[in-house]
Design an enzyme around this catalytic site. Structure first.
Site, PDB file in Angstrom:
ATOM      1  N   ASP A   1       0.875-127.091  42.320  1.00 10.10           N
ATOM      2  CA  ASP A   1       2.314-127.402  42.866  1.00 10.10           C
ATOM      3  C   ASP A   1       2.645-129.018  43.388  1.00 10.10           C
ATOM      4  OD1 ASP A   1       3.367-124.882  42.403  1.00 10.10           O
ATOM      5  OD2 ASP A   1       2.371-123.990  43.970  1.00 10.10           O
TER       6      ASP A   1
ATOM      7  N   HIS B   1      -5.956-124.127  48.212  1.00 10.53           N
ATOM      8  CA  HIS B   1      -5.833-122.888  47.438  1.00 10.53           C
ATOM      9  C   HIS B   1      -7.005-122.133  47.953  1.00 10.53           C
ATOM     10  CE1 HIS B   1      -6.003-120.969  43.764  1.00 10.53           C
ATOM     11  NE2 HIS B   1      -4.777-121.322  43.564  1.00 10.53           N
TER      12      HIS B   1
HETATM   13  N1  ACO Z   1      -2.260-128.246  55.144  1.00 12.08           N
HETATM   14  C1  ACO Z   1      -2.689-128.280  56.417  1.00 12.08           C
HETATM   15  N2  ACO Z   1      -4.005-127.533  56.792  1.00 12.08           N
HETATM   16  C2  ACO Z   1      -4.311-126.662  55.709  1.00 12.08           C
HETATM   17  C3  ACO Z   1      -3.617-126.335  54.581  1.00 12.08           C
HETATM   18  C4  ACO Z   1      -2.376-127.365  54.222  1.00 12.08           C
HETATM   19  N3  ACO Z   1      -1.858-127.371  52.860  1.00 12.08           N
HETATM   20  N4  ACO Z   1      -3.931-125.467  53.751  1.00 12.08           N
HETATM   21  C5  ACO Z   1      -5.082-124.812  54.496  1.00 12.08           C
HETATM   22  N5  ACO Z   1      -5.290-125.498  55.614  1.00 12.08           N
HETATM   23  C6  ACO Z   1      -6.250-125.229  56.669  1.00 12.08           C
HETATM   24  C7  ACO Z   1      -5.706-124.059  57.389  1.00 12.08           C
HETATM   25  O1  ACO Z   1      -5.000-124.491  58.755  1.00 12.08           O
HETATM   26  C8  ACO Z   1      -7.213-123.439  57.771  1.00 12.08           C
HETATM   27  O2  ACO Z   1      -7.796-124.464  58.789  1.00 12.08           O
HETATM   28  P1  ACO Z   1      -8.796-123.900  60.014  1.00 12.08           P
HETATM   29  O3  ACO Z   1      -9.992-123.341  59.210  1.00 12.08           O
HETATM   30  O4  ACO Z   1      -8.976-124.891  61.143  1.00 12.08           O
HETATM   31  O5  ACO Z   1      -7.806-122.556  60.586  1.00 12.08           O
HETATM   32  C9  ACO Z   1      -8.157-123.906  56.693  1.00 12.08           C
HETATM   33  O6  ACO Z   1      -7.325-124.830  56.132  1.00 12.08           O
HETATM   34  C10 ACO Z   1      -8.186-122.759  55.445  1.00 12.08           C
HETATM   35  O7  ACO Z   1      -6.708-122.568  55.308  1.00 12.08           O
HETATM   36  P2  ACO Z   1      -6.332-120.857  55.055  1.00 12.08           P
HETATM   37  O8  ACO Z   1      -4.830-120.937  55.406  1.00 12.08           O
HETATM   38  O9  ACO Z   1      -7.186-119.930  55.987  1.00 12.08           O
HETATM   39  O10 ACO Z   1      -6.645-120.491  53.654  1.00 12.08           O
HETATM   40  P3  ACO Z   1      -5.890-119.681  52.849  1.00 12.08           P
HETATM   41  O11 ACO Z   1      -6.801-119.430  51.463  1.00 12.08           O
HETATM   42  O12 ACO Z   1      -5.648-118.149  53.369  1.00 12.08           O
HETATM   43  O13 ACO Z   1      -4.391-120.273  51.970  1.00 12.08           O
HETATM   44  C11 ACO Z   1      -2.938-121.503  50.977  1.00 12.08           C
HETATM   45  C12 ACO Z   1      -4.429-120.844  50.984  1.00 12.08           C
HETATM   46  C13 ACO Z   1      -1.901-120.367  51.469  1.00 12.08           C
HETATM   47  C14 ACO Z   1      -2.677-121.865  49.644  1.00 12.08           C
HETATM   48  C15 ACO Z   1      -3.029-122.703  52.048  1.00 12.08           C
HETATM   49  O14 ACO Z   1      -3.746-123.589  51.586  1.00 12.08           O
HETATM   50  C16 ACO Z   1      -1.548-123.256  52.078  1.00 12.08           C
HETATM   51  O15 ACO Z   1      -0.748-122.773  52.825  1.00 12.08           O
HETATM   52  N6  ACO Z   1      -1.106-124.379  51.313  1.00 12.08           N
HETATM   53  C17 ACO Z   1       0.136-124.834  51.403  1.00 12.08           C
HETATM   54  C18 ACO Z   1       1.086-124.176  50.496  1.00 12.08           C
HETATM   55  C19 ACO Z   1       0.838-124.241  48.996  1.00 12.08           C
HETATM   56  O16 ACO Z   1       0.677-125.417  48.564  1.00 12.08           O
HETATM   57  N7  ACO Z   1       0.689-123.076  48.428  1.00 12.08           N
HETATM   58  C20 ACO Z   1       0.677-123.101  46.778  1.00 12.08           C
HETATM   59  C21 ACO Z   1      -0.971-122.687  46.615  1.00 12.08           C
HETATM   60  S1  ACO Z   1      -1.244-122.720  44.597  1.00 12.08           S
HETATM   61  C22 ACO Z   1      -0.040-121.380  44.351  1.00 12.08           C
HETATM   62  O17 ACO Z   1       0.109-120.169  44.757  1.00 12.08           O
HETATM   63  C23 ACO Z   1       0.638-121.624  42.776  1.00 12.08           C
END
Ligand code: ACO
Length: 416
Positions: free
Chosen positions: A356, A299
């Site tokens: 979620d 998140h």
């Molecule tokens: N699985 C694996 N790796 C992940 C995940 C995941 N679900 N989420 C983040 N990471 C990793 C990224 O690859 C990144 O790694 P790095 O630092 O080595 O490059 C690090 O964690 C930070 O992630 P970001 O993508 O930069 O975080 P951001 O804040 O931009 O994204 C998000 C947040 C979109 C929720 C992301 O965690 C994600 O894609 N999660 C899966 C989708 C999801 O569950 N979305 C619902 C969110 S809740 C809502 O909106 C209601």
């Protein structure tokens, strides 16, 4: 100290410090470009406060979520969804009289105009219900074009959204639309519009009704997330309430936002169909080249447990047992959570289950088809979008949202 000093090449500027009621600190850069020519660059807006807001407070480090000051746990325990909607939109919980009036008002606006039924006929039967919801929200502005009574339009939206959502489901399964019933409260009315069929008795299950009420409350607001910011962005141009909400639906649909609830279930099904080897999928989630992410994890704001996920994890087990069901996907989800929480990759990046991760298990138990999950999220989020839209529009200092950019394209060139 109520200013900060910014040292730029050849100049220094003082920036006012703004402190919120929970002591969050921000630099007010609203005059930065005018006085220095500089703008700030913050891709994804992770460090940008786009507004001051008095609606929802989140402390992502501590896993705290409050609506208008009330902890989400207390609201989930003691309030109905309509009370929560009233709280978010009008700032305080309704007294008995206000509650009855709001409930009556919503109940008496649940029908959609008969002409809107024709729109449903035009969609293919496999149309995604989020596409239908967005189109129908915009269409409401053609039936109520005057924008003179915001409170009435708010009631119309909250009242008609479940009807539109249930009709889109009925359309997808080729069943006749079931009209709203004025003798039922909000959640029960939606459930009967989904599941009742002509000439057969339908009784709402209290366990399902309570689960729906809980899910709607937990989704009701979440400050300046992607869809809410979209609603504010669109509303800032003074687009009408219905059009602004349609934009929120479109933003919510994406798999990185509300669409994740559908993707979580699809992921859990894929793992089950592939023999249940969740460790393989954990390895894929950590491998950046795999293109696979653990849906329902991570998140932007929470770097600790999402408090909504905690509530939902417990609720998932309870609802399944109340309904006498078992779901192998719940076991896979729990196993995934357990190994993710102990895994260095997830620990280091502070990736926890989000709202979620468990919501889809409950929707499944309720019989809601996977494609409808994000629509359910939208029904819950609607009061939050409305509250944020209203707060922005009521702000006498409100301006159109218009970020800047750093241009990195071609410099001036000419055709031969
Ligand atoms: N699985 C694996 N790796 C992940 C995940 C995941 N679900 N989420 C983040 N990471 C990793 C990224 O690859 C990144 O790694 P790095 O630092 O080595 O490059 C690090 O964690 C930070 O992630 P970001 O993508 O930069 O975080 P951001 O804040 O931009 O994204 C998000 C947040 C979109 C929720 C992301 O965690 C994600 O894609 N999660 C899966 C989708 C999801 O569950 N979305 C619902 C969110 S809740 C809502 O909106 C209601």
């Amino acid at each position: 100290m109520n200013t900060a000093k910014l040292i730029l090449p050849e100049q220094e500027v003082e920036l006012p410090i703004v402190v919120g009621s929970e002591f969050e600190k921000a630099l007010d850069i609203s005059k930065l470009r005018g006085t220095t020519g500089f703008i700030t660059l913050d891709s994804g807006y992770g460090n940008t406060g786009s507004c001051k807001s008095a609606i929802t407070f989140i402390n992502g480090e501590k896993g705290i979520l409050r609506y208008r000051g009330y902890p989400i746990e207390e609201i989930a325990d003691k309030c109905s969804f309509l009370e929560t909607a009233y709280l978010l939109i009008y700032g305080n919980l309704p007294n008995a009289e206000q509650k009855a009036a709001f409930q009556d008002n919503v109940t008496s606006h649940t029908l959609i105009h008969e002409d809107m039924k024709k729109f449903f006929e035009g969609y293919p039967s496999n149309a995604h219900p989020m596409a239908i919801l967005a189109s129908m929200f915009t269409s409401l502005s053609t039936f109520y074009p005057n924008n003179q009574d915001t409170d009435l339009d708010i009631v119309r939206l909250i009242a008609k959204a479940p009807t539109i959502a249930a009709f889109s489901y009925k359309k997808s399964v080729g069943q006749p639309f079931v009209y709203p019933r004025n003798d039922l409260e909000y959640a029960s009315n939606f459930l009967q519009m989904m599941w009742a069929v002509p000439a057969q008795e339908y009784e709402v299950s209290p366990a399902v009704r309570d689960a729906l009420n809980l899910l709607l409350i937990l989704h009701a607001d979440h400050e300046q997330n992607c869809s809410t910011s979209t609603v504010r962005m669109v509303g800032s141009s003074q687009a009408n309430l219905f059009a602004s909400m349609a934009a929120g639906v479109s933003a919510l649909w994406g798999p990185l936002h509300g669409g994740a609830n559908q993707k979580v279930i699809e992921m859990l099904q894929r793992i089950r169909d592939d023999g249940g080897d969740y460790k393989k999928y954990m390895a894929m989630a950590k491998d950046k080249d795999s293109g696979f992410r653990l849906m329902g994890f991570g998140h932007r704001v929470y770097k600790n447990f999402d408090p909504r996920a905690r509530i939902l994890e417990k609720a998932a087990g309870r609802v399944l047992s109340e309904l006498g069901l078992s779901d192998p996907l719940l076991d896979i989800a729990k196993n995934l959570e357990e190994i993710a929480l102990a895994d260095e990759y997830f620990v280091e990046r502070k990736l926890y289950p989000n709202v979620d991760f468990y919501s889809g298990i409950i929707y499944r138990a309720m019989g809601i088809p996977t494609e409808m999950f994000t629509v359910m999220f939208a029904l819950g989020r609607l009061p939050g979008w409305i509250a944020q839209w209203k707060e922005m529009r009521d702000d006498p200092k409100g301006r159109i949202y218009r970020p800047r950019q750093v241009y990195v394209g071609a410099t001036e060139r000419h055709l031969d």
